[in-house]
Design a protein around this motif. Structure first.
Motif, mmCIF file in Angstrom:
data_model
loop_
_atom_site.group_PDB
_atom_site.id
_atom_site.type_symbol
_atom_site.label_atom_id
_atom_site.label_comp_id
_atom_site.label_asym_id
_atom_site.label_seq_id
_atom_site.Cartn_x
_atom_site.Cartn_y
_atom_site.Cartn_z
ATOM 1 N N VAL A 115 97.008 23.306 63.679
ATOM 2 C CA VAL A 115 96.755 23.537 62.251
ATOM 3 C C VAL A 115 96.985 22.226 61.519
ATOM 4 N N VAL A 116 95.966 21.779 60.782
ATOM 5 C CA VAL A 116 96.027 20.483 60.104
ATOM 6 C C VAL A 116 96.053 20.708 58.590
ATOM 7 N N SER A 117 96.983 20.045 57.941
ATOM 8 C CA SER A 117 97.076 20.061 56.483
ATOM 9 C C SER A 117 97.683 18.742 56.048
ATOM 10 N N ALA A 118 97.103 18.108 55.050
ATOM 11 C CA ALA A 118 97.663 16.830 54.599
ATOM 12 C C ALA A 118 99.103 17.008 54.153
ATOM 13 N N THR A 119 99.352 17.997 53.315
ATOM 14 C CA THR A 119 100.663 18.162 52.692
ATOM 15 C C THR A 119 101.611 19.060 53.473
ATOM 16 N N GLY A 120 101.044 19.988 54.253
ATOM 17 C CA GLY A 120 101.880 20.986 54.917
ATOM 18 C C GLY A 120 102.278 22.126 54.016
ATOM 19 N N VAL A 143 101.415 21.743 64.527
ATOM 20 C CA VAL A 143 101.036 21.514 63.141
ATOM 21 C C VAL A 143 101.055 20.019 62.876
ATOM 22 N N LEU A 144 100.045 19.563 62.162
ATOM 23 C CA LEU A 144 99.907 18.149 61.802
ATOM 24 C C LEU A 144 99.847 18.056 60.285
ATOM 25 N N CYS A 145 100.866 17.467 59.699
ATOM 26 C CA CYS A 145 100.958 17.403 58.246
ATOM 27 C C CYS A 145 101.966 16.326 57.850
ATOM 28 N N SER A 146 102.201 16.195 56.562
ATOM 29 C CA SER A 146 103.248 15.300 56.082
ATOM 30 C C SER A 146 104.600 15.974 56.275
ATOM 31 N N ALA A 147 105.414 15.427 57.150
ATOM 32 C CA ALA A 147 106.753 16.000 57.351
ATOM 33 C C ALA A 147 107.560 15.908 56.066
ATOM 34 N N GLU A 148 107.418 14.804 55.352
ATOM 35 C CA GLU A 148 108.197 14.593 54.132
ATOM 36 C C GLU A 148 107.839 15.602 53.049
ATOM 37 N N GLN A 149 106.537 15.791 52.806
ATOM 38 C CA GLN A 149 106.154 16.702 51.727
ATOM 39 C C GLN A 149 106.350 18.156 52.130
ATOM 40 N N SER A 150 106.089 18.480 53.382
ATOM 41 C CA SER A 150 106.290 19.854 53.832
ATOM 42 C C SER A 150 107.744 20.279 53.697
ATOM 43 N N ASP A 165 108.256 24.931 58.405
ATOM 44 C CA ASP A 165 109.045 26.149 58.631
ATOM 45 C C ASP A 165 108.429 27.000 59.729
ATOM 46 N N VAL A 166 107.102 27.142 59.676
ATOM 47 C CA VAL A 166 106.414 27.980 60.676
ATOM 48 C C VAL A 166 106.529 27.351 62.057
ATOM 49 N N ALA A 167 106.361 26.041 62.127
ATOM 50 C CA ALA A 167 106.511 25.362 63.420
ATOM 51 C C ALA A 167 107.919 25.548 63.964
ATOM 52 N N GLY A 168 108.905 25.546 63.081
ATOM 53 C CA GLY A 168 110.286 25.740 63.515
ATOM 54 C C GLY A 168 110.562 27.147 64.010
ATOM 55 N N GLU A 169 109.832 28.126 63.493
ATOM 56 C CA GLU A 169 110.009 29.517 63.918
ATOM 57 C C GLU A 169 109.274 29.828 65.212
ATOM 58 N N ALA A 170 108.200 29.106 65.483
ATOM 59 C CA ALA A 170 107.393 29.392 66.669
ATOM 60 C C ALA A 170 108.187 29.114 67.941
ATOM 61 N N ARG A 171 107.957 29.914 68.962
ATOM 62 C CA ARG A 171 108.652 29.713 70.237
ATOM 63 C C ARG A 171 108.259 28.387 70.872
ATOM 64 N N GLN A 172 107.002 28.001 70.691
ATOM 65 C CA GLN A 172 106.539 26.691 71.161
ATOM 66 C C GLN A 172 105.871 25.972 69.993
ATOM 67 N N GLY A 173 106.646 25.639 68.986
ATOM 68 C CA GLY A 173 106.119 24.976 67.812
ATOM 69 C C GLY A 173 106.459 23.489 67.811
ATOM 70 N N ILE A 174 105.490 22.669 67.470
ATOM 71 C CA ILE A 174 105.697 21.221 67.396
ATOM 72 C C ILE A 174 105.109 20.713 66.083
ATOM 73 N N LEU A 175 105.883 19.942 65.364
ATOM 74 C CA LEU A 175 105.429 19.306 64.134
ATOM 75 C C LEU A 175 105.085 17.857 64.416
#
Length: 274
Positions: A115-120, A143-150, A165-175
């Protein structure tokens, strides 16, 4: 006149290299999907559409990347009129579209979603990520986004969550961080007619991440002894066979995305081969 924007590319270079471990992990996830005939599904909305196009049809692109792009969510170039940007922005705020889009795709047991979002923070992107981890809790979510703004900006989704937040909740989530600063605009011009902020960095950062992953994924597949199709520059020499084989491999993989004979049950991950 002074030119300063190119110096911002150092921020991208340093930020991407600092994520080497995460990028290597994601490349392994991509390689798992591609090795087993599966797909890396890629969702984006708004201007992040260009990030998807860098993966799906581009010289040097690997087969096995599948775009999930809805016209109303990703085609903002009309600006005004019946397809104007204000309507597009209203659609971005409609919750429940993530589930509707996932109804149109069959995920295989080795598939993953990016999932790609500039801002997150865009509600549509958050909605898609949430819908995915509900349906496929054991599948990887990137997820690919701005870690700072997200991490810093107030959420727009009713869940009260941004993409990190969603990446952190996922069992295999990577930001993955697109290296964009808060607000994205990187150059301030103090001019005689006013103060202007220009030069967003998010797209350049995201594209650098994409191409870094293309390199690492192809290296990982080769290390596994897996031959793979890579789209060559069709304008140079005779690449017709390569191009035709690339398209044919995409067709085989996309057929599963449209009608997988044995997709995992929503909410349960089936790790068997399809």
């Amino acid at each position: 006149m002074e030119l300063t924007f190119p110096y911002q590319l150092e921020r991208v270079k340093e930020g991407v290299l600092a994520q080497a471990d995460a990028l290597t992990r994601v490349a392994g996830i991509y390689a798992d999907a591609l090795q087993h005939g599966g797909l890396v599904h890629v969702y984006a909305n708004g201007h992040s559409r260009v990030t998807v196009e860098e993966m799906v049809v581009r010289m040097g692109a690997l087969t096995g990347f599948h775009a999930i792009l809805n016209t109303g969510l990703s085609n903002f170039t009309d600006v005004v009129g019946a397809n104007g940007v204000r309507l597009n922005q209203a659609i971005e705020k409609v919750e429940g579209l993530g589930d509707l889009l996932l109804n149109e795709v069959d995920f295989g047991p080795h598939d993953t979603l990016l999932v790609v979002s500039a801002t997150g923070t865009t509600a549509a992107a958050v909605d898609m990520a949430l819908a995915f981890i509900r349906r496929y809790p054991d599948h990887p979510l990137i997820v690919l986004c701005s870690a700072e703004q997200s991490r810093s900006a107030p959420p727009k989704h009713s869940s009260g969550k941004n993409l990190h937040d969603v990446a952190g909740e996922a069992r295999q989530g990577i930001l993955l961080d697109n290296c964009m600063p808060y607000g994205d605009l990187t150059v301030t011009i103090e001019g005689q007619t006013g103060t202007y902020q220009v030069c967003p960095l998010s797209s350049i950062g995201a594209l650098t991440i994409v191409q870094s992953l293309n390199e690492l994924t192809m290296r990982e597949l080769d290390n596994r002894g897996v031959r793979h199709y890579v789209l060559q520059n069709m304008h140079l020499h005779d690449t017709v066979d390569s191009y035709d084989l690339w398209v044919r491999d995409q067709r085989r993989r996309y057929a599963r995305a449209l009608n997988n004979p044995a997709p995992p049950t929503a909410g349960q991950s089936d790790q068997s081969e399809t």
